[in-house]
Design an enzyme around this catalytic site. Structure first.
Site, PDB file in Angstrom:
ATOM      1  N   HIS A  73      11.213  24.051  16.194  1.00 30.61           N
ATOM      2  CA  HIS A  73      10.077  23.886  17.107  1.00 30.61           C
ATOM      3  C   HIS A  73      10.474  24.199  18.558  1.00 30.61           C
ATOM      4  O   HIS A  73       9.715  24.821  19.308  1.00 30.61           O
ATOM      5  CB  HIS A  73       9.545  22.459  16.974  1.00 30.61           C
ATOM      6  N   GLU A  76      10.487  27.824  18.970  1.00 27.47           N
ATOM      7  CA  GLU A  76       9.098  28.312  19.074  1.00 27.47           C
ATOM      8  C   GLU A  76       8.651  28.301  20.544  1.00 27.47           C
ATOM      9  O   GLU A  76       8.066  29.263  21.041  1.00 27.47           O
ATOM     10  CB  GLU A  76       8.188  27.439  18.212  1.00 27.47           C
ATOM     11  N   HIS A  77       8.940  27.203  21.244  1.00 28.39           N
ATOM     12  CA  HIS A  77       8.602  27.148  22.675  1.00 28.39           C
ATOM     13  C   HIS A  77       9.349  28.220  23.465  1.00 28.39           C
ATOM     14  O   HIS A  77       8.796  28.867  24.345  1.00 28.39           O
ATOM     15  CB  HIS A  77       8.977  25.775  23.246  1.00 28.39           C
ATOM     16  N   GLU A 153       6.265  16.299  24.670  1.00 22.02           N
ATOM     17  CA  GLU A 153       5.400  16.546  23.513  1.00 22.02           C
ATOM     18  C   GLU A 153       5.609  15.463  22.460  1.00 22.02           C
ATOM     19  O   GLU A 153       4.657  14.950  21.877  1.00 22.02           O
ATOM     20  CB  GLU A 153       5.666  17.936  22.915  1.00 22.02           C
TER      21      GLU A 153
END
Lengths: 449, 439
Positions: A73, A76-77, A153
């Site tokens: 993840h 992904e950022h 997040e």
């Protein structure tokens, strides 16, 4: 985990997600493969001059190395930072400057990037997406700042949300040896240590054409998509060292587990139950189809068995539901949730749920209910033609979770072929206490009268 | 000359896809108006109905009545109880959803061509002959009460409620349309019948239809479905007086991340400057990664996962709102950065590049909204409620393009009020307390 919006596969908790994987012959799907091993799916919908361009990698949180949870993840950022050819932020800025929208999401088995834009911009999207498959250029400052973002997040999605924290504990108890027991976003203490090397080593191996599925949906011609894909993606060499996708497997589950999660922020306690369950496998989707329908029968709404027993015949629950997500590379779960009514304890709610399961196993299936469910599944195929992006998502998720195009296309027929006996056999096989976790989400002891 | 030609080519190529939606106005024999887009390629129809006023028509002391009433529309009608109704709906493979908000009660339906008449009859029964069966009332009441209890522990809800109370006072907008535990507990069946009579009437009805149906088929269907509704409902709400003093309100809540909702008075959608305000907001905090707020608070400083601002042009009041969430020890800095950006935009407006990019984005994103029958039906109902012309879709992007630097600068100066912003912060924010904005 999306990069921006709160859409998540992580917390199935209270959402009545009807994750119908549907397909049908006339949804205008063309598939092919590039020479470097990249799979391509084209979904035609010519009603509006727009296109959705999606690139799915067969790499998700369950593919992470030990100790680096959250790196899929995090990466992904980071894919929105600079490449050899683009500045940080330029990707999204270019999409926006072309009137489009873009985002990305990460799950256990895949990471996907997408843009929705006017159909004549497809080539530009491919050019940029191919560029960041190969040429990512990360700096230590990117790592520092973006790590703060993913920590915020996690704060937003999980730390601020007792239901999400509870779900993590349930999952961790369910999986004894498989990576699905680790949250997609990562454990906080490991997220804090993620560094440039963690991100790059994941990127170098997995972000490769032979590990990717391109899905293009909208006002496009398959031949034109093929030419563009060959131009932009076809030139990238396959990764020769791509490992086979083997994760540590679950041993036989032989003990019922119990999780009690207490948090002062809990307003409405509830009971959650999950069972380890088989997933859809290539060429063998029958049991998953039976479980898909079982979830509808048990907890698919007002007419379901649990609603009947717990919400209508008695007032034990204000809400009940059953969920099954068959689209998964490895063993998945079958989940039940019961939210007790006023003056009903969690123990009473759990007992009533178990009593309902026992009576269901004795009574068997209501043939009319099964027929209504199958009718709705058939109608879904008509409604699905109004949603090309939904078709695109279904193919992307399936092809990155061990299924083939043939499996996706066979699925509606497999569902229709499910018999009462299939469903009862699947229920008997999956609804075993030894494979289960029973969870209570509740208030701290001192707050409980 | 080659240079100029290349420039022109670029301009032509950069034109966004146009939303090509052909709307027909259909008036039924009984006088009900609907906007229709025929889409015969898939054998189903999507229909959107909206009744203006919605939950703001709750009678005094009956807060939550319209919301509970709406929840009961799918819980039995005519001679069907809740389960018989649900089975009938499943047997048609149709779907109806009923939703209410501050400005409207919305009904979204989709049904197959092959059993359209039966589906319409079922929908009619739910709207005109809801049972409000006492057992169903109690069951749905408990669901609503469960939701209200959860809201009391939800930072986002706590922030929204505090802000609304501050901004709208005694107007219905000042309280949640879901009501309170006390008000919902006290509602009777008669209250629900009264709420039904108040809200579902022809004088505030708007209809959008997209799908496999012709104007000739739709006319009689509208009368069959809606012809027996009463002509007139309750008087519509008054305009709200928006009063937002600059400052900070901290609501103590033990959680690691503070959630902040902030806002100031906004602009009505009918205002001639609304597109200029939309462009301004796109630059300031419109939700994309390119916005100034996103860039300063997230991309540069990593203070949040998401920060955005949005115009809230409701029927009876307009505000300009924003939202951010940061760890308790970082929220103060996030708020300081937001205030700086608000002040900077107020005094300087936007740059030429920002104006151009925002316009390209807004005009390009517009056609992307028309992605399915139901979304188009919803857009058409929204247009009717705003009193927009039937050809609006084709002209909307021209209005965005017409926004000039001067427009944005003037609107930024008039609209943005950095000292009038109010921040409601739920959590345990370090360095912030209730009172005036920090120096």
């Amino acid at each position: 985990m999306t990069r921006l919006r709160a859409v998540t596969a992580l917390i199935a908790a209270l959402l009545p997600l009807a994750a119908w994987a549907q397909s049908e012959a006339n949804e205008n799907v063309t598939t092919f493969e590039l020479d470097n091993g990249m799979q391509v799916v084209v979904v035609e919908d010519h009603r509006a001059p727009v296109v959705t361009h999606m690139l799915w990698y067969k790499a998700g949180s369950a593919d992470e190395p030990k100790g680096a949870s959250g790196v899929a993840h995090f990466l992904e950022h980071l894919l929105f930072k600079a490449t050899d050819n683009m500045d940080a932020g330029e990707f999204s800025a270019t999409v926006a400057a072309n009137g489009g929208r873009d985002n990305a999401f990460t799950s256990y088995d895949y990471t996907a990037y997408y843009q929705r834009v006017a159909a004549d911009r497809l080539g530009l999207m491919m050019k940029m997406e191919a560029d960041r498959m190969e040429n990512l250029l990360l700096t230590p400052e990117n790592i520092e700042t973006e790590r703060d973002v993913i920590i915020e997040e996690r704060n937003q999605r999980t730390e601020n949300n007792p239901q999400a924290l509870f779900g993590e504990q349930m999952n961790a108890a369910q999986y004894l040896n498989h990576r699905y027991g680790v949250p997609i976003i990562g454990w906080m203490h490991e997220m804090r240590t993620l560094d440039l090397e963690d991100a790059l080593s994941f990127y170098d191996i997995y972000y490769s054409p032979n590990n990717a599925v391109l899905v293009v949906a909208g006002d496009v011609d398959p031949e034109e998509v093929r030419e563009l894909a060959e131009t932009h993606y076809g030139v990238i060499p396959a990764e020769p060292d791509l490992p086979e996708r083997l994760r540590t497997e679950e041993p036989p589950q032989t003990a019922a587990r119990r999780v009690i999660f207490r948090d002062a922020r809990v307003a409405q306690p509830y009971v959650s139950r999950s069972y380890i369950a088989p997933e859809r496998d290539a060429g063998a989707q029958e049991e998953a189809a039976a479980l898909t329908i079982l979830a509808e029968i048990l907890g698919g709404g007002t007419t379901s068995y649990l609603a009947e027993k717990l919400q209508f015949d008695t007032r034990v629950a204000v809400y009940s539901g059953a969920f099954y997500r068959g689209n998964s590379l490895d063993a998945t779960t079958f989940d039940l949730v019961v939210v007790p009514g006023p003056d009903v304890s969690l123990q009473e709610a759990e007992d009533a749920m178990d009593a309902a399961l026992v009576s269901f196993m004795e009574e068997g299936i209501d043939a009319e209910q099964l027929e209504r469910i199958k009718l709705q599944l058939r109608a879904q195929q008509i409604y699905a033609r109004d949603d090309a992006d939904g078709v695109a998502n279904r193919y992307g998720a399936a092809l990155t979770s061990g299924l083939t195009v043939e499996d996706v296309q066979a699925w509606p027929d497999v569902l229709q072929a499910v018999t009462e006996e299939d469903i009862m056999a699947a229920a008997a096989s999956v609804l075993r206490p030894e494979g289960s976790v029973t969870g209570w989400l509740t208030k701290p002891v001192e707050a409980v009268q | 000359m080659r240079y100029i030609l290349a420039m022109m080519m670029a301009v032509v190529l950069a034109l966004p896809a146009r939303a090509d939606v052909e709307i027909t106005e259909v008036v039924s024999p009984g006088g009900i108006t609907a906007w229709l887009v025929e889409e015969p390629s898939i054998p189903f129809t999507a229909m959107e109905l909206r009744f203006r006023g919605g939950a703001s028509l709750d009678a005094p002391g009956k807060r939550g009545a319209t919301n509970l009433m709406t929840g009961l529309l799918e819980e039995g009608a005519a001679d069907m109880d809740a389960r018989a109704f649900a089975r009938a709906l499943e047997g048609l493979a149709a779907s109806f959803s009923y939703d209410v908000g501050d400005d409207a009660l919305a009904v979204s339906a989709r049904f197959l061509t092959e059993n359209r008449d039966a589906a319409v009859e079922l929908l009619r029964a739910s709207l005109l002959e809801p049972a409000f069966d006492p057992e169903a009332v109690e069951r749905v009441r408990q669901q609503v009460l469960t939701g209200l209890l959860s809201d009391e522990k939800n930072p986002e809800e706590l922030a929204a409620r505090a802000f609304d109370k501050l901004a709208y006072g005694d107007h219905p907008y000042g309280t949640s349309y879901t009501g309170t535990v006390d008000s919902v507990s006290a509602l009777t069946r008669d209250d629900l019948v009264a709420a039904h009579d108040a809200v579902l009437a022809k004088d505030r009805l708007y209809v959008g239809v997209v799908g496999d149906i012709t104007p000739e088929e739709l006319g009689p269907l509208l009368d069959e479905l809606l012809g027996d509704l009463p002509e007139v409902g309750a008087p519509l709400p008054e305009m709200a007086e928006v009063d937002i003093p600059g400052g900070v309100t901290v609501i103590d809540f033990e959680t690691p991340q503070s959630v902040a909702l902030f806002g100031q008075p906004g602009m009505a959608q009918k205002d001639p400057d609304f597109f200029a305000a939309t462009v301004l907001n796109q630059v300031l905090g419109g939700g994309s990664f390119e916005s100034r707020l996103m860039n300063e608070v997230r991309e540069k400083r990593g203070l949040t996962y998401g920060v955005y601002s949005y115009l809230v042009p409701r029927d009876y009041a307009a505000t300009y709102m924003g939202r951010v969430a940061s760890a308790n020890d970082r929220i103060e800095e996030a708020i300081a950065v937001i205030r700086d950006e608000w002040a900077k935009a107020a005094s300087e407006g936007v740059t030429e590049d920002e104006l151009r990019d925002a316009k390209t984005y807004l005009t390009g994103a517009y056609p992307l909204r028309f992605d399915g029958n139901a979304p188009i039906a919803r857009i058409m109902v929204g247009m009717q409620m705003l009193g927009l012309p039937i050809d609006y879709i084709a002209t909307r992007n021209e209005m965005v393009e017409a926004v000039t630097m001067d427009d944005v600068k003037r609107v930024a100066d008039e609209l943005l009020d950095p000292d009038g912003l109010h921040f409601v912060v739920v959590g345990q924010p370090e360095g912030l307390e209730t009172g005036p904005l920090p120096e």
